[in-house]
Design an enzyme around this catalytic site. Structure first.
Site, PDB file in Angstrom:
ATOM      1  N   ASN A 120      -1.720   8.011   7.109  1.00  0.00           N
ATOM      2  CA  ASN A 120      -0.434   7.668   7.715  1.00  0.00           C
ATOM      3  C   ASN A 120       0.408   8.880   8.078  1.00  0.00           C
ATOM      4  O   ASN A 120       1.253   8.804   8.976  1.00  0.00           O
ATOM      5  CB  ASN A 120       0.336   6.708   6.801  1.00  0.00           C
ATOM      6  CG  ASN A 120      -0.251   5.301   6.868  1.00  0.00           C
ATOM      7  OD1 ASN A 120      -1.132   5.033   7.685  1.00  0.00           O
ATOM      8  ND2 ASN A 120       0.233   4.405   6.028  1.00  0.00           N
ATOM      9  N   GLY A 135       1.785  -4.741  14.338  1.00  0.00           N
ATOM     10  CA  GLY A 135       0.927  -5.475  13.401  1.00  0.00           C
ATOM     11  C   GLY A 135       1.686  -6.584  12.697  1.00  0.00           C
ATOM     12  O   GLY A 135       2.557  -7.239  13.296  1.00  0.00           O
ATOM     13  N   HIS A 195       9.740   4.471  -3.706  1.00  0.00           N
ATOM     14  CA  HIS A 195       9.107   3.168  -3.460  1.00  0.00           C
ATOM     15  C   HIS A 195       7.682   3.212  -4.006  1.00  0.00           C
ATOM     16  O   HIS A 195       6.724   3.296  -3.275  1.00  0.00           O
ATOM     17  CB  HIS A 195       9.108   2.893  -1.958  1.00  0.00           C
ATOM     18  CG  HIS A 195       8.647   1.513  -1.590  1.00  0.00           C
ATOM     19  ND1 HIS A 195       9.067   0.384  -2.251  1.00  0.00           N
ATOM     20  CD2 HIS A 195       7.820   1.082  -0.614  1.00  0.00           C
ATOM     21  CE1 HIS A 195       8.514  -0.676  -1.694  1.00  0.00           C
ATOM     22  NE2 HIS A 195       7.740  -0.280  -0.691  1.00  0.00           N
TER      23      HIS A 195
HETATM   24  N1  APR Z   1       1.530   4.426  16.919  1.00  0.00           N
HETATM   25  C1  APR Z   1       1.916   3.143  16.879  1.00  0.00           C
HETATM   26  N2  APR Z   1       1.287   2.209  16.146  1.00  0.00           N
HETATM   27  C2  APR Z   1       0.259   2.593  15.410  1.00  0.00           C
HETATM   28  C3  APR Z   1      -0.197   3.928  15.390  1.00  0.00           C
HETATM   29  C4  APR Z   1       0.502   4.878  16.187  1.00  0.00           C
HETATM   30  N3  APR Z   1       0.147   6.151  16.230  1.00  0.00           N
HETATM   31  N4  APR Z   1      -1.256   3.999  14.559  1.00  0.00           N
HETATM   32  C5  APR Z   1      -1.463   2.753  14.074  1.00  0.00           C
HETATM   33  N5  APR Z   1      -0.552   1.909  14.597  1.00  0.00           N
HETATM   34  C6  APR Z   1      -0.437   0.454  14.412  1.00  0.00           C
HETATM   35  C7  APR Z   1      -1.752  -0.236  14.151  1.00  0.00           C
HETATM   36  O1  APR Z   1      -2.543  -0.312  15.339  1.00  0.00           O
HETATM   37  C8  APR Z   1      -1.307  -1.595  13.643  1.00  0.00           C
HETATM   38  O2  APR Z   1      -1.218  -2.564  14.664  1.00  0.00           O
HETATM   39  O3  APR Z   1       0.350   0.093  13.300  1.00  0.00           O
HETATM   40  C9  APR Z   1       0.090  -1.304  13.081  1.00  0.00           C
HETATM   41  C10 APR Z   1       0.211  -1.594  11.596  1.00  0.00           C
HETATM   42  O4  APR Z   1       0.106  -2.963  11.442  1.00  0.00           O
HETATM   43  P1  APR Z   1      -0.693  -3.645  10.212  1.00  0.00           P
HETATM   44  O5  APR Z   1      -2.013  -3.006  10.076  1.00  0.00           O
HETATM   45  O6  APR Z   1      -0.628  -5.120  10.399  1.00  0.00           O
HETATM   46  O7  APR Z   1       0.185  -3.198   8.951  1.00  0.00           O
HETATM   47  P2  APR Z   1       1.564  -3.801   8.420  1.00  0.00           P
HETATM   48  O8  APR Z   1       1.285  -4.844   7.402  1.00  0.00           O
HETATM   49  O9  APR Z   1       2.455  -4.140   9.563  1.00  0.00           O
HETATM   50  O10 APR Z   1       2.134  -2.540   7.610  1.00  0.00           O
HETATM   51  C11 APR Z   1       2.448  -1.336   8.267  1.00  0.00           C
HETATM   52  O11 APR Z   1       4.116  -0.728   6.643  1.00  0.00           O
HETATM   53  O12 APR Z   1       4.650  -1.583   4.533  1.00  0.00           O
HETATM   54  C12 APR Z   1       3.955  -0.603   5.238  1.00  0.00           C
HETATM   55  O13 APR Z   1       2.134  -0.143   3.755  1.00  0.00           O
HETATM   56  C13 APR Z   1       2.483  -0.705   4.992  1.00  0.00           C
HETATM   57  O14 APR Z   1       2.004   1.449   5.909  1.00  0.00           O
HETATM   58  C14 APR Z   1       1.944   0.060   6.170  1.00  0.00           C
HETATM   59  C15 APR Z   1       2.934  -0.284   7.290  1.00  0.00           C
END
Ligand code: APR
Length: 312
Positions: free
Chosen positions: A99, A13, A179
């Site tokens: 999460n 993401g 955090h």
């Molecule tokens: N395995 C791999 N990737 C996954 C899974 C999984 N089981 N479940 C979800 N994802 C992916 C999502 O499909 C998404 O593309 O994780 C990605 C998260 O990306 P974003 O939604 O853009 O979130 P982002 O801003 O990158 O933040 C991710 O980091 O700082 C923390 O609070 C924030 O918990 C969040 C994480």
């Protein structure tokens, strides 16, 4: 035959994409951008875009997008951003139930495919996620660490630099603890190129900066509807680089405490030396009575989160 390092990014993401861009630009190694099958196109698309970027910027890293854990096998570094980010009005703790399930799945796969990796967790709520990942993956505590302190400290350094009117390069600040809202900016160790902060800034202004730092993530969520990604990615890359190049940087990280600072069986932000062996040392620094009290409060909040995790 020497080979390039392999860096697996779990979650393609916002943060995952920026991590890939930085890892390639800094020539840290080949990159695997992993996401769930529904997002495989996104992972592959970002990977291709970033490989093409290399022919402009001049890096040769191989960048692969995938939804298969097999492609992550044998990674030297794994950085986990899998999960959902915050929306306006949410605290990091509100993400726990969603999460946690995701991190449990990621932990099992790391155990099976990347047991030798140095793992950096970014997913929130950070202190609970990194605890769960270590527990389920069975990896040693030296190789599972959470990214929070480098980011929180960077935020504080920026606010201080702007206030004092100096370069960010000359400001050193350290933020410890969980955090979340209870994070602990250790103001007694803040300096501008060695000059103690209290000589340069009033108590009132410093207090305002401490408050803004603790809410620094939320301020961005409110502005753009999702959480920050440039600085979180840079912070994790600094930690990965310290491991891969054995830089032995002293960085505030969420590390597993077994007696340090009086905490047992808890991940919390403490100063760590990161080198080729991972978290090589948790450095016990002296804290003021006020800072100790704040750290205690922060640890209590983390424990509460762990108790909530156990029920899910
Ligand atoms: N395995 C791999 N990737 C996954 C899974 C999984 N089981 N479940 C979800 N994802 C992916 C999502 O499909 C998404 O593309 O994780 C990605 C998260 O990306 P974003 O939604 O853009 O979130 P982002 O801003 O990158 O933040 C991710 O980091 O700082 C923390 O609070 C924030 O918990 C969040 C994480």
């Amino acid at each position: 035959m020497p080979r390039r390092n392999k860096i697996a990014l779990i979650g393609a993401g916002n943060i995952g994409g920026e991590l890939a861009a930085l890892a390639a630009r800094e020539h840290l190694g080949d990159v695997v951008l992993f996401d769930i099958p529904d997002k495989e196109g996104l992972a592959k698309g970002k990977a291709l875009d970033l490989e093409q970027n290399g022919s402009i910027l001049g890096y040769d890293a191989k960048i692969t997008g995938t939804s298969s854990w097999d492609d992550c096998a044998g990674a030297d570094v794994v950085i986990v951003t899998a999960g959902v980010p915050r929306k306006p009005g949410m605290s990091r703790d509100d993400l726990l139930s969603i999460n946690l399930k995701i991190i449990r799945n990621v932990a099992e796969n790391i155990k099976a495919k990347c047991p030798e990796a140095f793992v950096i967790v970014i997913s929130n709520p950070l202190d609970a996620m990194v605890y769960e990942l270590k527990k389920l993956s069975g990896l040693p505590k030296s190789r599972v660490v959470g990214m929070a302190g480098v980011l929180d400290s960077a935020r504080m350094q920026l606010f201080l630099a702007r206030e004092v009117g100096v370069s960010v390069r000359d400001v050193r600040a350290m933020v410890l603890g969980g955090h979340g809202d209870t994070m602990v900016p250790v103001t007694s160790y803040c300096t501008v190129n060695g000059v103690p902060l209290e000589q340069l800034i009033s108590k009132e202004r410093l207090d305002a900066i401490v408050t803004r730092t603790a809410g620094g993530g939320g301020e961005i969520v409110k502005l753009m509807g999702t959480s920050a990604y440039y600085a979180p990615a840079s912070a994790a890359i600094a930690m990965a680089r310290s491991y891969l190049n054995d830089e032995k940087r002293l960085l505030p990280c969420a590390a597993y405490c077994e007696g340090e600072y009086g905490y047992k069986d808890l991940y919390i932000g403490v100063p760590c030396i990161i080198g080729a062996k991972g978290v090589e040392k948790i450095v016990d620094i002296e804290l003021s009575a006020e800072e100790k009290g704040m750290l205690e409060k922060s640890a209590a909040a983390v424990r509460e989160l762990l108790e909530a995790s156990k029920k899910l």
